[in-house]
Design an enzyme around this catalytic site. Sequence first.
Site, PDB file in Angstrom:
ATOM      1  CG  LEU A  74      -1.911  -1.190   1.239  1.00 39.34           C
ATOM      2  CD1 LEU A  74      -2.565  -1.330   2.616  1.00 39.34           C
ATOM      3  CD2 LEU A  74      -2.968  -0.987   0.161  1.00 39.34           C
ATOM      4  CB  CYS A  78       3.691   8.580  -2.070  1.00 39.69           C
ATOM      5  SG  CYS A  78       4.543   9.434  -0.756  1.00 39.69           S
ATOM      6  CB  CYS A  83       6.391  12.085  -2.205  1.00 40.57           C
ATOM      7  SG  CYS A  83       4.749  11.947  -2.872  1.00 40.57           S
ATOM      8  CG  HIS A 133       7.165  -0.447  -0.533  1.00 40.84           C
ATOM      9  ND1 HIS A 133       8.146  -0.950  -1.359  1.00 40.84           N
ATOM     10  CD2 HIS A 133       6.788   0.719  -1.082  1.00 40.84           C
ATOM     11  CE1 HIS A 133       8.339  -0.115  -2.367  1.00 40.84           C
ATOM     12  NE2 HIS A 133       7.524   0.906  -2.225  1.00 40.84           N
ATOM     13  CG  PHE A 496      14.858  36.036  16.054  1.00 42.64           C
ATOM     14  CD1 PHE A 496      14.362  36.533  14.864  1.00 42.64           C
ATOM     15  CD2 PHE A 496      16.158  36.336  16.409  1.00 42.64           C
ATOM     16  CE1 PHE A 496      15.144  37.338  14.048  1.00 42.64           C
ATOM     17  CE2 PHE A 496      16.939  37.143  15.589  1.00 42.64           C
ATOM     18  CZ  PHE A 496      16.433  37.637  14.417  1.00 42.64           C
TER      19      PHE A 496
HETATM   20  P1  FAD Z   1      -0.834   6.689  -6.642  1.00 38.71           P
HETATM   21  O1  FAD Z   1      -0.041   7.095  -5.472  1.00 38.71           O
HETATM   22  O2  FAD Z   1      -0.224   6.702  -7.961  1.00 38.71           O
HETATM   23  O3  FAD Z   1      -1.559   5.354  -6.320  1.00 38.71           O
HETATM   24  C1  FAD Z   1      -2.333   4.695  -7.277  1.00 38.71           C
HETATM   25  C2  FAD Z   1      -2.309   3.229  -6.963  1.00 38.71           C
HETATM   26  O4  FAD Z   1      -3.248   2.550  -7.808  1.00 38.71           O
HETATM   27  C3  FAD Z   1      -0.958   2.588  -7.239  1.00 38.71           C
HETATM   28  O5  FAD Z   1      -0.497   1.956  -6.068  1.00 38.71           O
HETATM   29  C4  FAD Z   1      -1.249   1.588  -8.353  1.00 38.71           C
HETATM   30  O6  FAD Z   1      -0.465   0.409  -8.259  1.00 38.71           O
HETATM   31  C5  FAD Z   1      -2.722   1.286  -8.118  1.00 38.71           C
HETATM   32  N1  FAD Z   1      -3.427   0.744  -9.293  1.00 38.71           N
HETATM   33  C6  FAD Z   1      -3.394   1.178 -10.567  1.00 38.71           C
HETATM   34  N2  FAD Z   1      -4.187   0.407 -11.335  1.00 38.71           N
HETATM   35  C7  FAD Z   1      -4.728  -0.540 -10.539  1.00 38.71           C
HETATM   36  C8  FAD Z   1      -5.633  -1.627 -10.754  1.00 38.71           C
HETATM   37  N3  FAD Z   1      -6.129  -1.914 -11.952  1.00 38.71           N
HETATM   38  N4  FAD Z   1      -5.981  -2.387  -9.701  1.00 38.71           N
HETATM   39  C9  FAD Z   1      -5.473  -2.153  -8.465  1.00 38.71           C
HETATM   40  N5  FAD Z   1      -4.611  -1.146  -8.224  1.00 38.71           N
HETATM   41  C10 FAD Z   1      -4.254  -0.338  -9.243  1.00 38.71           C
HETATM   42  N6  FAD Z   1       3.084  15.152  -3.942  1.00 38.71           N
HETATM   43  C11 FAD Z   1       3.274  15.839  -2.792  1.00 38.71           C
HETATM   44  O7  FAD Z   1       2.300  16.269  -2.170  1.00 38.71           O
HETATM   45  N7  FAD Z   1       4.534  16.065  -2.299  1.00 38.71           N
HETATM   46  C12 FAD Z   1       5.638  15.632  -2.970  1.00 38.71           C
HETATM   47  O8  FAD Z   1       6.761  15.859  -2.532  1.00 38.71           O
HETATM   48  C13 FAD Z   1       5.470  14.932  -4.191  1.00 38.71           C
HETATM   49  N8  FAD Z   1       6.527  14.497  -4.889  1.00 38.71           N
HETATM   50  C14 FAD Z   1       6.340  13.852  -6.063  1.00 38.71           C
HETATM   51  C15 FAD Z   1       7.454  13.484  -6.808  1.00 38.71           C
HETATM   52  C16 FAD Z   1       7.293  12.885  -8.022  1.00 38.71           C
HETATM   53  C17 FAD Z   1       8.500  12.484  -8.824  1.00 38.71           C
HETATM   54  C18 FAD Z   1       5.979  12.634  -8.522  1.00 38.71           C
HETATM   55  C19 FAD Z   1       5.770  11.969  -9.860  1.00 38.71           C
HETATM   56  C20 FAD Z   1       4.861  12.975  -7.792  1.00 38.71           C
HETATM   57  C21 FAD Z   1       5.039  13.599  -6.559  1.00 38.71           C
HETATM   58  N9  FAD Z   1       3.948  13.990  -5.791  1.00 38.71           N
HETATM   59  C22 FAD Z   1       4.139  14.696  -4.643  1.00 38.71           C
HETATM   60  C23 FAD Z   1       2.566  13.653  -6.197  1.00 38.71           C
HETATM   61  C24 FAD Z   1       2.043  12.418  -5.419  1.00 38.71           C
HETATM   62  O9  FAD Z   1       2.963  11.362  -5.518  1.00 38.71           O
HETATM   63  C25 FAD Z   1       0.712  11.994  -6.001  1.00 38.71           C
HETATM   64  O10 FAD Z   1      -0.153  13.109  -6.057  1.00 38.71           O
HETATM   65  C26 FAD Z   1       0.046  10.908  -5.171  1.00 38.71           C
HETATM   66  O11 FAD Z   1       0.852   9.771  -5.066  1.00 38.71           O
HETATM   67  C27 FAD Z   1      -1.284  10.527  -5.820  1.00 38.71           C
HETATM   68  O12 FAD Z   1      -1.914   9.537  -5.078  1.00 38.71           O
HETATM   69  P2  FAD Z   1      -2.981   8.566  -5.784  1.00 38.71           P
HETATM   70  O13 FAD Z   1      -3.537   7.719  -4.698  1.00 38.71           O
HETATM   71  O14 FAD Z   1      -3.906   9.352  -6.613  1.00 38.71           O
HETATM   72  O15 FAD Z   1      -2.129   7.725  -6.817  1.00 38.71           O
HETATM   73  C1  COM Z   2       2.753   7.904   2.051  1.00 39.32           C
HETATM   74  C2  COM Z   2       1.795   6.956   1.419  1.00 39.32           C
HETATM   75  S1  COM Z   2       4.391   7.683   1.458  1.00 39.32           S
HETATM   76  S2  COM Z   2       0.270   7.110   2.157  1.00 39.32           S
HETATM   77  O1  COM Z   2      -0.323   8.376   1.763  1.00 39.32           O
HETATM   78  O2  COM Z   2       0.452   7.090   3.644  1.00 39.32           O
HETATM   79  O3  COM Z   2      -0.565   6.002   1.756  1.00 39.32           O
END
Ligand code: FAD
Ligand code: COM
Length: 519
Positions: A74, A78, A83, A133, A496
């Site tokens: 899970l 990120c 992130c 993870h 400060f």
């Molecule tokens: P994700 O975190 O992408 O999760 C989606 C999940 O869905 C994945 O685990 C994937 O495996 C799963 N999935 C996909 N298809 C299926 C399926 N068919 N069945 C089951 N599971 C599936 N944001 C910040 O606020 N601060 C930061 O510093 C920051 N740094 C970043 C750096 C980088 C390089 C990038 C690319 C992004 C960064 N972000 C940051 C943005 C942040 O990572 C995302 O906004 C966030 O992870 C989005 O969460 P989400 O749940 O929408 O998607």
């Molecule tokens: C943080 C992942 S690295 S989650 O937002 O706690 O699921």
Amino acid sequence: MMDLTSRSTTVEEWCELIDRCYERDSEPLVNLPSGKDRVYDAIFIGGGPGGRFGAAYMQAMGGTPLIVERWPFLGGSCPHNACVPHHVFSDCAAEFDLLRWLRGRLGFPDFTNGRGRILDIVRMFVGGRGMGHAFMNWQSKEQLGLDYILNVPARVIDSHTVEVDGSRFRARAIVLGTGARSIIPDVPGTKLHGVFTHETLVEELDYEPNRIVVIGGSKTAVEYGSFFHAAGAPVTIIARSPILRFEPVALDEDARTYVIDMMRSRGMAIYEEATVEAILGRERVEAVRFRTAQGAEQVVPADFVLLGTGMQPNVEPFASKLGLSLGARGEVIVDSRMMTSVPDVFAVGDMIGHPMEMWKARKGGMTAARNIMGEEFHLDIRNYPDFLHTTYEVSWVGLTEAQARERYPNVIVLKMPPGNPTQWDLLIPLADRVMLYAFLEPRRSGFQKCVIDGDSRRVLGFCHVGYGCKDSFQYLDYLLKQGVTIDDMGSMNELFLNPGHFIQLCRLRAGMKKLTDLA
Ligand code: FAD
Ligand code: COM
């Protein structure tokens, strides 16, 4: 299928299990304390921040959520490739930068011919990310009591039924949170060895990069480019649009100019409004050919290219199967309750488009959960604090000076240093983690600005370039939304030397009946 439901699994055991699953095709990991045959309140597809926080919130409200995640862990992208590595790299960038300016002085080592080892840093991250993870799985099971099935993709049958590894699960609602992936630009050469995205960088890098081209002007492009350059590998950024221009929450133009000047003064080559024509090479990347804004053709040698050209929402096969309405950039269209065009189907996080940030994914999950549980709740994704890294932390919230002047007749500006921040050799601002820059490289010690409506005395916006202030922007955002005034700010208690000098800057003017600039 491996049923872990009645087994207490330690973080260390999760680490081993996840490693085994990630390396080779393996069975689904099942944790279903609520029982397999129940009708769930919601099935969250995707266990990233959107799905995990949505499910946790629903569970806390007394509901029964199920998460289905295709990866064996899970937390989503990120901790895996977004992130967390970004913050590892940005920490390294800040350290390398300091070392570069201090080299050979005050007992700091000589970094003149030194190189940060990019490959080792990437490997260190990959070697350690499993613990993050594992913690997500452990916390979700042992502390949050969530039902989940990992290591298998979900298949949607209809808006209440999801198939996982041949078994069907039913729910009152489905919440999609499947994230986004890098856009691969349509230019020749993107398949050459040595061309990476942020996703493939951590999976596939197997050599030390030396000459780097970053294509694109996304946050990732600027952040990773700054890291590579600080590590001593010269970087050229080629972007189609001006960099660091964000919408709708924009970075103040003075701060933007300061940040870009500081990147250039460190030797980064930045081409804005330029067009990449081809990535060149036989098997490995050798150069990038592009056209500048003025139309001149240029070829930059490179042994490493990072594509930072934006993100594409992962909407299929769910959008086609369910008939979801999509927006112009392929994002799922939702209302402020995170409801899609299809009844009982919600979508959250990166798959609903910009801004693609953690707060929006997590709060989107929480919003969907509340509405599914019968509590009407709306999420406003237009006003939020924002940040990025170069070798600095750059944070901003609220209106820029230019936006404020468009809306208010009497705008007051407080800033440090006064005047043009790139031309001062003044050891201001002084604060944590810029003290050495302040005394030895004064103009590199940062920049900050506070924009005020002189009539109502309300603060309209803050921006900060430096270190250690990002956290305060979470609370400054709240204060702005509460209508904080210069007088309220001036009444607060600073610690400060504080990185955000906003309290004392406000106090210096708060006693004034008719406010004037401190700029
Ligand atoms: P994700 O975190 O992408 O999760 C989606 C999940 O869905 C994945 O685990 C994937 O495996 C799963 N999935 C996909 N298809 C299926 C399926 N068919 N069945 C089951 N599971 C599936 N944001 C910040 O606020 N601060 C930061 O510093 C920051 N740094 C970043 C750096 C980088 C390089 C990038 C690319 C992004 C960064 N972000 C940051 C943005 C942040 O990572 C995302 O906004 C966030 O992870 C989005 O969460 P989400 O749940 O929408 O998607
Ligand atoms: C943080 C992942 S690295 S989650 O937002 O706690 O699921």
